[in-house]
Design a protein around this motif. Structure first.
Motif, mmCIF file in Angstrom:
data_model
loop_
_atom_site.group_PDB
_atom_site.id
_atom_site.type_symbol
_atom_site.label_atom_id
_atom_site.label_comp_id
_atom_site.label_asym_id
_atom_site.label_seq_id
_atom_site.Cartn_x
_atom_site.Cartn_y
_atom_site.Cartn_z
ATOM 1 N N ARG A 193 1.141 -1.607 -0.255
ATOM 2 C CA ARG A 193 0.212 0.151 0.378
ATOM 3 C C ARG A 193 0.794 1.537 0.281
ATOM 4 O O ARG A 193 0.354 2.119 -1.032
ATOM 5 N N ASN A 194 1.908 1.088 0.724
ATOM 6 C CA ASN A 194 2.804 2.711 0.745
ATOM 7 C C ASN A 194 3.532 2.434 -0.279
ATOM 8 O O ASN A 194 3.712 4.187 -0.937
ATOM 9 N N MET A 195 4.017 1.620 -0.925
ATOM 10 C CA MET A 195 4.733 1.370 -2.058
ATOM 11 C C MET A 195 3.470 2.046 -3.783
ATOM 12 O O MET A 195 3.960 2.379 -4.228
ATOM 13 N N GLY A 196 2.475 1.796 -3.142
ATOM 14 C CA GLY A 196 1.497 2.161 -4.062
ATOM 15 C C GLY A 196 1.463 3.516 -4.230
ATOM 16 O O GLY A 196 1.621 4.728 -5.383
ATOM 17 N N ASN A 197 1.208 4.251 -2.821
ATOM 18 C CA ASN A 197 0.751 5.243 -2.989
ATOM 19 C C ASN A 197 1.566 6.435 -3.243
ATOM 20 O O ASN A 197 1.664 7.392 -4.004
ATOM 21 N N ARG A 198 2.970 6.070 -3.234
ATOM 22 C CA ARG A 198 4.567 6.423 -3.121
ATOM 23 C C ARG A 198 4.690 5.993 -4.965
ATOM 24 O O ARG A 198 5.710 7.609 -4.988
ATOM 25 N N PHE A 199 4.514 5.949 -5.643
ATOM 26 C CA PHE A 199 4.407 5.831 -6.880
ATOM 27 C C PHE A 199 3.384 6.369 -7.580
ATOM 28 O O PHE A 199 3.891 7.426 -8.619
ATOM 29 N N VAL A 200 2.341 6.815 -6.862
ATOM 30 C CA VAL A 200 1.615 7.723 -7.704
ATOM 31 C C VAL A 200 2.195 9.023 -7.133
ATOM 32 O O VAL A 200 2.206 9.517 -8.361
ATOM 33 N N VAL A 201 2.518 9.719 -5.979
ATOM 34 C CA VAL A 201 3.214 10.795 -5.806
ATOM 35 C C VAL A 201 4.258 10.943 -7.287
ATOM 36 O O VAL A 201 4.729 12.084 -6.962
ATOM 37 N N ASN A 202 5.371 10.277 -6.889
ATOM 38 C CA ASN A 202 6.714 10.349 -7.600
ATOM 39 C C ASN A 202 6.447 10.788 -8.883
ATOM 40 O O ASN A 202 6.953 11.280 -9.091
ATOM 41 N N ALA A 203 4.957 10.062 -9.520
ATOM 42 C CA ALA A 203 5.086 10.667 -10.751
ATOM 43 C C ALA A 203 4.899 12.272 -10.764
ATOM 44 O O ALA A 203 4.782 12.461 -12.229
ATOM 45 N N ILE A 204 3.902 12.160 -10.026
ATOM 46 C CA ILE A 204 3.400 13.621 -9.761
ATOM 47 C C ILE A 204 4.590 15.169 -10.010
ATOM 48 O O ILE A 204 5.150 15.339 -10.513
ATOM 49 N N ALA A 205 5.435 14.211 -8.396
ATOM 50 C CA ALA A 205 6.624 14.959 -8.515
ATOM 51 C C ALA A 205 7.281 15.083 -9.637
ATOM 52 O O ALA A 205 8.159 16.190 -9.939
ATOM 53 N N VAL A 206 7.670 14.183 -10.361
ATOM 54 C CA VAL A 206 8.309 13.985 -11.091
ATOM 55 C C VAL A 206 7.934 14.501 -12.750
ATOM 56 O O VAL A 206 8.851 15.710 -13.790
ATOM 57 N N ALA A 207 6.200 14.433 -12.861
ATOM 58 C CA ALA A 207 5.856 15.673 -14.176
ATOM 59 C C ALA A 207 6.149 16.787 -13.565
ATOM 60 O O ALA A 207 6.081 18.121 -14.924
ATOM 61 N N LEU A 208 5.801 17.298 -12.549
ATOM 62 C CA LEU A 208 6.066 18.429 -12.195
ATOM 63 C C LEU A 208 7.424 19.180 -12.713
ATOM 64 O O LEU A 208 8.180 19.350 -12.780
#
Length: 208
Positions: A193-208
């Motif tokens: 669950r933690n890895m799934g949540n981190r996956f989502v925010v990592n994509a957003i952080a990189v895309a910004l």
């Protein structure tokens, strides 16, 4: 890409499941007998066979069911559905800036289904090959599949315990062995669950 990541994770999934099984076996037989069991397993098991069994266990459940169990949600279980809330917990992301770039993602009226679609199409697909996103995606798949394999083993152990099925010459399955698998399964679920949540925010952080 998903299939490539899953193949890459095969041996690690096997290692995680094997560690949980040894922990459960130690609870059942006594940890003083674990070295003997390791020797037996090493002598009998083929290098290719055991990872294949681990992968089989991990794939018995459909991916959608795995995620429903991990996130404990029957509908809109994917963490992208809650991307706007997850961003608030990550110091790398300026929510105000992110909401200007993807207004629909952060709009309160956007449905969870649409929010996950927006995250996938407008964010993840643009950065999926970057090292940070690729690695976090792989970590999520790793622990998701490890959880699935452990969940199958845990359910099997419960049936063995309830119906008092004997395990060869070791007698009926001890409750300690069931609890050991329960602990390992719960731990894998939390990490996934933690890895799934981190996956989502990592994509957003990189895309910004």
């Amino acid at each position: 890409m998903t299939n490539r990541l899953k193949r890459k994770n095969t041996y690690t999934i096997f290692s995680l499941i094997a560690a949980a099984v040894l922990f459960s076996a130690g609870s059942h037989l006594g940890f003083n007998q674990i070295p003997e069991w390791i020797e037996i397993i090493s002598a009998v098991a083929a290098v290719v066979f055991l990872p294949a069994v681990a992968q089989l266990l991990a794939n018995l459940l459909p991916n959608q069911i795995k995620c429903k169990l991990i996130f404990l949600r029957w509908k809109n279980e994917m963490p992208g559905s809650r991307a706007h809330k997850l961003c608030e917990t990550d110091p790398r992301i300026n929510v105000e800036n992110a909401s200007r770039v993807w207004p629909k993602l952060f709009c309160a009226n956007t449905t969870e289904k649409d929010r996950n679609r927006i995250w996938y199409q407008d964010i993840y697909r643009l950065v999926q090959d970057t090292p940070q996103v690729y690695q976090s995606h792989g970590s999520f798949l790793l622990y998701r599949d490890a959880f699935a394999g452990l969940f199958i083993l845990f359910c099997t152990s419960v049936l063995f315990y309830l119906f008092k099925i004997e395990l060869g010459g070791t007698g009926e399955l001890a409750i300690e062995a069931v609890l050991a698998l329960a602990f390992s399964t719960a731990l894998a679920m939390i990490v996934a669950r933690n890895m799934g949540n981190r996956f989502v925010v990592n994509a957003i952080a990189v895309a910004l």
